[in-house]
Design an enzyme around this catalytic site. Structure first.
Site, mmCIF file in Angstrom:
data_model
loop_
_atom_site.group_PDB
_atom_site.id
_atom_site.type_symbol
_atom_site.label_atom_id
_atom_site.label_comp_id
_atom_site.label_asym_id
_atom_site.label_seq_id
_atom_site.Cartn_x
_atom_site.Cartn_y
_atom_site.Cartn_z
ATOM 1 C CD GLN A 143 -2.661 1.665 0.350
ATOM 2 O OE1 GLN A 143 -2.886 0.910 -0.609
ATOM 3 N NE2 GLN A 143 -3.224 2.849 0.430
ATOM 4 C CE1 TYR A 149 -0.972 -2.053 9.876
ATOM 5 C CE2 TYR A 149 -1.505 -2.696 7.626
ATOM 6 C CZ TYR A 149 -1.847 -2.617 8.968
ATOM 7 O OH TYR A 149 -3.061 -3.108 9.396
ATOM 8 N N GLY A 180 -9.390 -6.563 4.849
ATOM 9 C CA GLY A 180 -9.287 -5.319 4.088
ATOM 10 C C GLY A 180 -9.588 -4.161 5.020
HETATM 11 N N1 CAA Z 1 -1.073 5.973 -5.323
HETATM 12 C C1 CAA Z 1 -0.287 6.808 -6.041
HETATM 13 N N2 CAA Z 1 -0.003 8.078 -5.669
HETATM 14 C C2 CAA Z 1 -0.558 8.501 -4.546
HETATM 15 C C3 CAA Z 1 -1.389 7.692 -3.753
HETATM 16 C C4 CAA Z 1 -1.646 6.385 -4.189
HETATM 17 N N3 CAA Z 1 -2.430 5.536 -3.500
HETATM 18 N N4 CAA Z 1 -1.771 8.409 -2.663
HETATM 19 C C5 CAA Z 1 -1.200 9.632 -2.778
HETATM 20 N N5 CAA Z 1 -0.472 9.700 -3.909
HETATM 21 C C6 CAA Z 1 0.316 10.808 -4.413
HETATM 22 C C7 CAA Z 1 -0.375 12.132 -4.157
HETATM 23 O O1 CAA Z 1 -1.281 12.386 -5.200
HETATM 24 C C8 CAA Z 1 0.788 13.094 -4.083
HETATM 25 O O2 CAA Z 1 1.224 13.378 -5.386
HETATM 26 P P1 CAA Z 1 1.885 14.806 -5.716
HETATM 27 O O3 CAA Z 1 3.086 14.927 -4.814
HETATM 28 O O4 CAA Z 1 2.210 14.697 -7.155
HETATM 29 O O5 CAA Z 1 0.804 15.831 -5.386
HETATM 30 C C9 CAA Z 1 1.912 12.273 -3.444
HETATM 31 O O6 CAA Z 1 1.546 10.890 -3.676
HETATM 32 C C10 CAA Z 1 2.034 12.537 -1.966
HETATM 33 O O7 CAA Z 1 0.814 12.140 -1.351
HETATM 34 P P2 CAA Z 1 0.253 12.840 -0.105
HETATM 35 O O8 CAA Z 1 0.177 14.318 -0.261
HETATM 36 O O9 CAA Z 1 -0.987 12.099 0.293
HETATM 37 O O10 CAA Z 1 1.423 12.592 0.958
HETATM 38 P P3 CAA Z 1 1.280 12.759 2.454
HETATM 39 O O11 CAA Z 1 2.658 12.683 3.003
HETATM 40 O O12 CAA Z 1 0.390 13.893 2.823
HETATM 41 O O13 CAA Z 1 0.445 11.435 2.871
HETATM 42 C C11 CAA Z 1 0.088 9.189 3.394
HETATM 43 C C12 CAA Z 1 1.015 10.175 2.711
HETATM 44 C C13 CAA Z 1 -0.085 9.568 4.872
HETATM 45 C C14 CAA Z 1 0.750 7.836 3.328
HETATM 46 C C15 CAA Z 1 -1.262 9.203 2.708
HETATM 47 O O14 CAA Z 1 -1.072 8.984 1.338
HETATM 48 C C16 CAA Z 1 -2.203 8.135 3.225
HETATM 49 O O15 CAA Z 1 -2.792 8.247 4.309
HETATM 50 N N6 CAA Z 1 -2.390 7.045 2.463
HETATM 51 C C17 CAA Z 1 -3.266 5.951 2.859
HETATM 52 C C18 CAA Z 1 -2.475 4.921 3.582
HETATM 53 C C19 CAA Z 1 -3.372 3.793 3.977
HETATM 54 O O16 CAA Z 1 -4.145 3.247 3.194
HETATM 55 N N7 CAA Z 1 -3.287 3.403 5.220
HETATM 56 C C20 CAA Z 1 -4.111 2.345 5.700
HETATM 57 C C21 CAA Z 1 -4.370 2.578 7.151
HETATM 58 S S1 CAA Z 1 -5.600 1.453 7.776
HETATM 59 C C22 CAA Z 1 -4.806 -0.001 7.809
HETATM 60 O O17 CAA Z 1 -3.656 -0.122 7.580
HETATM 61 C C23 CAA Z 1 -5.671 -1.186 8.156
HETATM 62 C C24 CAA Z 1 -5.501 -2.241 7.153
HETATM 63 O O18 CAA Z 1 -4.856 -3.226 7.439
HETATM 64 C C25 CAA Z 1 -6.191 -2.134 5.861
#
Ligand code: CAA
Length: 242
Positions: A143, A149, A180
């Site tokens: 992810q 993680y 999920g």
């Molecule tokens: N794929 C590709 N690019 C992505 C993306 C993705 N999934 N998500 C973000 N980006 C891009 C953004 O568009 C951004 O691009 P630009 O720099 O060109 O604008 C760049 O990556 C940076 O992204 P962010 O601004 O979001 O970066 P950030 O530092 O603010 O945040 C992050 C990073 C905290 C990891 C955030 O992306 C996030 O929260 N992602 C989700 C993570 C996730 O799914 N966690 C699951 C938690 S729950 C869990 O884990 C339980 C389980 O088992 C399922």
């Protein structure tokens, strides 16, 4: 089925509490193990008592090898271990600190060693045991923002497959469940915009429910599931199929 003793790490959290309740409903004596101190644990036990459940609580910092051994010594012989404790420290890899790498490895992967070690000899001697490791869809598919993680959660299943082979002849099954996105505080902490994008990618069209994970744990803990070992059961609303 005869009553078994179960320990659920992260047992007072969203998925953990649901697992404790379903295992208790199946007739087991259930202990929640969690990081909160005994006073907080007692509050949780009292709140569940008001709902009709009779749980034990034992403090266990799952990153602490000796502390886990001491916690299991307090509980006594354990038949069912659910390694459910987990944390996130999400950041893109270029911004990920060693502190956040270590925190996630400690709680999500070292924990499996620390908790399984003190229960395995008893299970082998008694010829029956269930070890259920709660991993994640993100250990299967990776992810964005979760190198730590995803690595730890994938590691849990490597452990499952190896230990399952070592213990299969002794009546012990070792399995992984890979949930999920489930409607818990952990998932609600993701930025709303990102969370909405994730939900849009789930074919079932919603987050999962803690009870849905708990029902699967309870089945894998049963005698009926004795032929399932070394498996990784996906429960993710169709978000990742393989
Ligand atoms: N794929 C590709 N690019 C992505 C993306 C993705 N999934 N998500 C973000 N980006 C891009 C953004 O568009 C951004 O691009 P630009 O720099 O060109 O604008 C760049 O990556 C940076 O992204 P962010 O601004 O979001 O970066 P950030 O530092 O603010 O945040 C992050 C990073 C905290 C990891 C955030 O992306 C996030 O929260 N992602 C989700 C993570 C996730 O799914 N966690 C699951 C938690 S729950 C869990 O884990 C339980 C389980 O088992 C399922």
């Amino acid at each position: 089925m005869s009553q078994k003793v179960a320990v659920v790490t992260g047992g007072t959290g969203g998925i953990g509490t649901a697992i404790c309740k379903k295992l208790a409903a199946a007739g087991h004596k259930v202990w929640a193990a969690d990081i909160a101190d005994d006073a907080k644990g007692a509050e949780w036990v009292a709140a569940r008592k008001a709902e009709g459940f009779d749980f034990g609580y034992v403090r266990a910092d799952v990153t602490d090898t000796e502390g886990c051994a001491a916690a299991i010594a307090k509980v006594g012989p354990v038949d069912i271990l659910v390694n459910n404790a987990g944390i996130t420290r999400d950041a893109v890899f270029k911004k990920l600190s060693k502190v956040d790498w270590d925190a996630v490895m400690g709680t999500n992967l070292d924990s499996v060693f620390n908790m399984t070690k003190p229960v395995i000899d008893g299970m082998l001697e008694r010829g029956w045991g269930r070890i259920i490791n709660i991993s994640s869809i993100n250990g299967q598919k990776g992810q964005f923002g979760q190198t730590n993680y995803s690595a730890a959660k994938a590691g849990m299943h490597g452990f499952t497959k190896a230990l399952a082979q070592e213990t299969a002849k002794k009546g012990i099954t070792v399995n992984t469940i890979s949930p999920g996105y489930i409607g818990t505080d952990m998932v609600m902490a993701i930025k709303e915009e990102i969370r909405e994008q994730i939900i849009a990618g789930i074919p079932v069209g919603r987050l999962g429910k803690p009870d849905e994970i708990a029902a699967l744990v309870t089945y894998l803990a049963s005698d009926d599931a004795g032929f399932i070992t070394g498996s990784n059961v996906a429960i993710n609303g169709g978000q990742h199929m393989f």
